[in-house]
Design a protein around this motif. Sequence first.
Motif, PDB file in Angstrom:
ATOM      1  N   MET A  13      70.224   4.245  32.969  1.00  0.00           N
ATOM      2  CA  MET A  13      69.791   3.275  31.973  1.00  0.00           C
ATOM      3  C   MET A  13      70.823   3.144  30.850  1.00  0.00           C
ATOM      4  O   MET A  13      70.588   3.551  29.711  1.00  0.00           O
ATOM      5  CB  MET A  13      68.431   3.695  31.390  1.00  0.00           C
ATOM      6  N   PRO A  14      71.996   2.585  31.151  1.00  0.00           N
ATOM      7  CA  PRO A  14      73.019   2.423  30.108  1.00  0.00           C
ATOM      8  C   PRO A  14      72.547   1.460  29.023  1.00  0.00           C
ATOM      9  O   PRO A  14      71.837   0.495  29.305  1.00  0.00           O
ATOM     10  CB  PRO A  14      74.212   1.849  30.877  1.00  0.00           C
ATOM     11  N   LYS A  15      72.918   1.753  27.812  1.00  0.00           N
ATOM     12  CA  LYS A  15      72.514   0.907  26.695  1.00  0.00           C
ATOM     13  C   LYS A  15      73.630   0.889  25.662  1.00  0.00           C
ATOM     14  O   LYS A  15      74.267   1.913  25.399  1.00  0.00           O
ATOM     15  CB  LYS A  15      71.224   1.464  26.069  1.00  0.00           C
ATOM     16  N   PHE A  16      73.875  -0.289  25.095  1.00  0.00           N
ATOM     17  CA  PHE A  16      74.915  -0.410  24.076  1.00  0.00           C
ATOM     18  C   PHE A  16      74.455   0.259  22.785  1.00  0.00           C
ATOM     19  O   PHE A  16      73.368  -0.012  22.286  1.00  0.00           O
ATOM     20  CB  PHE A  16      75.239  -1.879  23.806  1.00  0.00           C
ATOM     21  N   LYS A  99      86.745   1.059  25.366  1.00  0.00           N
ATOM     22  CA  LYS A  99      85.817   1.089  24.230  1.00  0.00           C
ATOM     23  C   LYS A  99      84.464   0.502  24.622  1.00  0.00           C
ATOM     24  O   LYS A  99      83.411   1.061  24.292  1.00  0.00           O
ATOM     25  CB  LYS A  99      86.425   0.297  23.069  1.00  0.00           C
ATOM     26  N   LEU A 100      84.483  -0.608  25.330  1.00  0.00           N
ATOM     27  CA  LEU A 100      83.246  -1.236  25.792  1.00  0.00           C
ATOM     28  C   LEU A 100      82.472  -0.291  26.714  1.00  0.00           C
ATOM     29  O   LEU A 100      81.254  -0.149  26.609  1.00  0.00           O
ATOM     30  CB  LEU A 100      83.556  -2.540  26.530  1.00  0.00           C
ATOM     31  N   SER A 101      83.204   0.343  27.626  1.00  0.00           N
ATOM     32  CA  SER A 101      82.588   1.271  28.577  1.00  0.00           C
ATOM     33  C   SER A 101      81.958   2.459  27.862  1.00  0.00           C
ATOM     34  O   SER A 101      80.826   2.862  28.167  1.00  0.00           O
ATOM     35  CB  SER A 101      83.642   1.762  29.578  1.00  0.00           C
ATOM     36  N   ASP A 102      82.683   3.011  26.883  1.00  0.00           N
ATOM     37  CA  ASP A 102      82.171   4.158  26.118  1.00  0.00           C
ATOM     38  C   ASP A 102      80.909   3.790  25.348  1.00  0.00           C
ATOM     39  O   ASP A 102      79.910   4.518  25.373  1.00  0.00           O
ATOM     40  CB  ASP A 102      83.236   4.656  25.134  1.00  0.00           C
ATOM     41  N   ASP A 103      80.944   2.653  24.657  1.00  0.00           N
ATOM     42  CA  ASP A 103      79.822   2.248  23.802  1.00  0.00           C
ATOM     43  C   ASP A 103      78.581   1.868  24.602  1.00  0.00           C
ATOM     44  O   ASP A 103      77.473   1.890  24.079  1.00  0.00           O
ATOM     45  CB  ASP A 103      80.228   1.079  22.903  1.00  0.00           C
ATOM     46  N   CYS A 104      78.784   1.502  25.864  1.00  0.00           N
ATOM     47  CA  CYS A 104      77.653   1.136  26.727  1.00  0.00           C
ATOM     48  C   CYS A 104      77.125   2.323  27.530  1.00  0.00           C
ATOM     49  O   CYS A 104      76.139   2.188  28.264  1.00  0.00           O
ATOM     50  CB  CYS A 104      78.058   0.023  27.699  1.00  0.00           C
ATOM     51  N   GLY A 105      77.789   3.461  27.423  1.00  0.00           N
ATOM     52  CA  GLY A 105      77.360   4.622  28.198  1.00  0.00           C
ATOM     53  C   GLY A 105      77.702   4.506  29.669  1.00  0.00           C
ATOM     54  O   GLY A 105      77.038   5.104  30.520  1.00  0.00           O
ATOM     55  N   LEU A 106      78.750   3.744  29.976  1.00  0.00           N
ATOM     56  CA  LEU A 106      79.148   3.539  31.378  1.00  0.00           C
ATOM     57  C   LEU A 106      80.296   4.449  31.804  1.00  0.00           C
ATOM     58  O   LEU A 106      80.626   4.524  32.980  1.00  0.00           O
ATOM     59  CB  LEU A 106      79.549   2.078  31.595  1.00  0.00           C
ATOM     60  N   SER A 107      80.929   5.118  30.843  1.00  0.00           N
ATOM     61  CA  SER A 107      82.045   6.016  31.165  1.00  0.00           C
ATOM     62  C   SER A 107      81.515   7.344  31.700  1.00  0.00           C
ATOM     63  O   SER A 107      80.447   7.804  31.295  1.00  0.00           O
ATOM     64  CB  SER A 107      82.902   6.275  29.921  1.00  0.00           C
TER      65      SER A 107
END
Length: 289
Positions: A13-16, A99-107
Amino acid sequence: MKKIKKKYVSNYMPKFKIPKKNKNRPNFIQNSMKLANEIDVARVELHYVIQPKNPQTGEIIKRYRRLNEHRACAFRAMVQAMLYYFNLSTNTVYASLEKLSDDCGLSTISPAGNKSISRASRLISKFMEPMGFLKSEKKWDNILGTYMPKIFILTPLFFELFGVTSKQLSKAKKQQLNWINNSLKKKGIKPLTEEKIYIKNKNLRIQKILEFRKSQHNFYIRQKRAKKIISNNEFQAKQKILKLLVKNYSLNELQKMGQGGLKKMVNIEYFHLKKIATMCFSKNTVLNK
């Protein structure tokens, strides 16, 4: 005995997450984020009527099923992140893929300590770009001989996901430009024209290069090149940087930038190359923030 399914993704459940250093975003951005949160952007009608196309060839890519829930969750988070970092004046997302990946919890981080942003990368390159929600630009860094990070440009179709029309987007862009120019006028600075905004957007690429050079990816290759340039005396090094830097701009753009503007950029490049050449890297060092 029940067979255990292999784990498909590490974050179901990734979330920004809005960064701690929260920027005061324009009303248009705040309203867009609210609209995109109230509607399920992963299940809107657009997904079923648009045929994805290969960004390079324009050929139609056949789709046989809707977004699976893992990618749908990632997409919802990515829409929020891209809106948060979106700049109305340039249509550009002011954040790197990492940065986008980190902030969305996708990394993800492997047991060896290596970071992977492939989930975010695939979402953009295999879905968002072919669907026409954004365009990406990947440019060559002439100075360090590597590709700089992609720059993402959001299209009007992206905003249609949550009901914002091209007319509303255009109106918001004009309002934003008027607000910027009124602020500049109060400071006694000349207003921005569309041409100046274009150059500003191009200068963003240089800024992205400087940010990307701090990251772990291919660090030692870039450091080796930086050391080679800096090994010359300061004058020779700056001449080398100048020759490589001007390749990023047309003759017309260089004339408008002027000798002073170009000299400033050369000095900035020289300073950053010196920093890279002397930087010590370890897995515990945070370089990309």
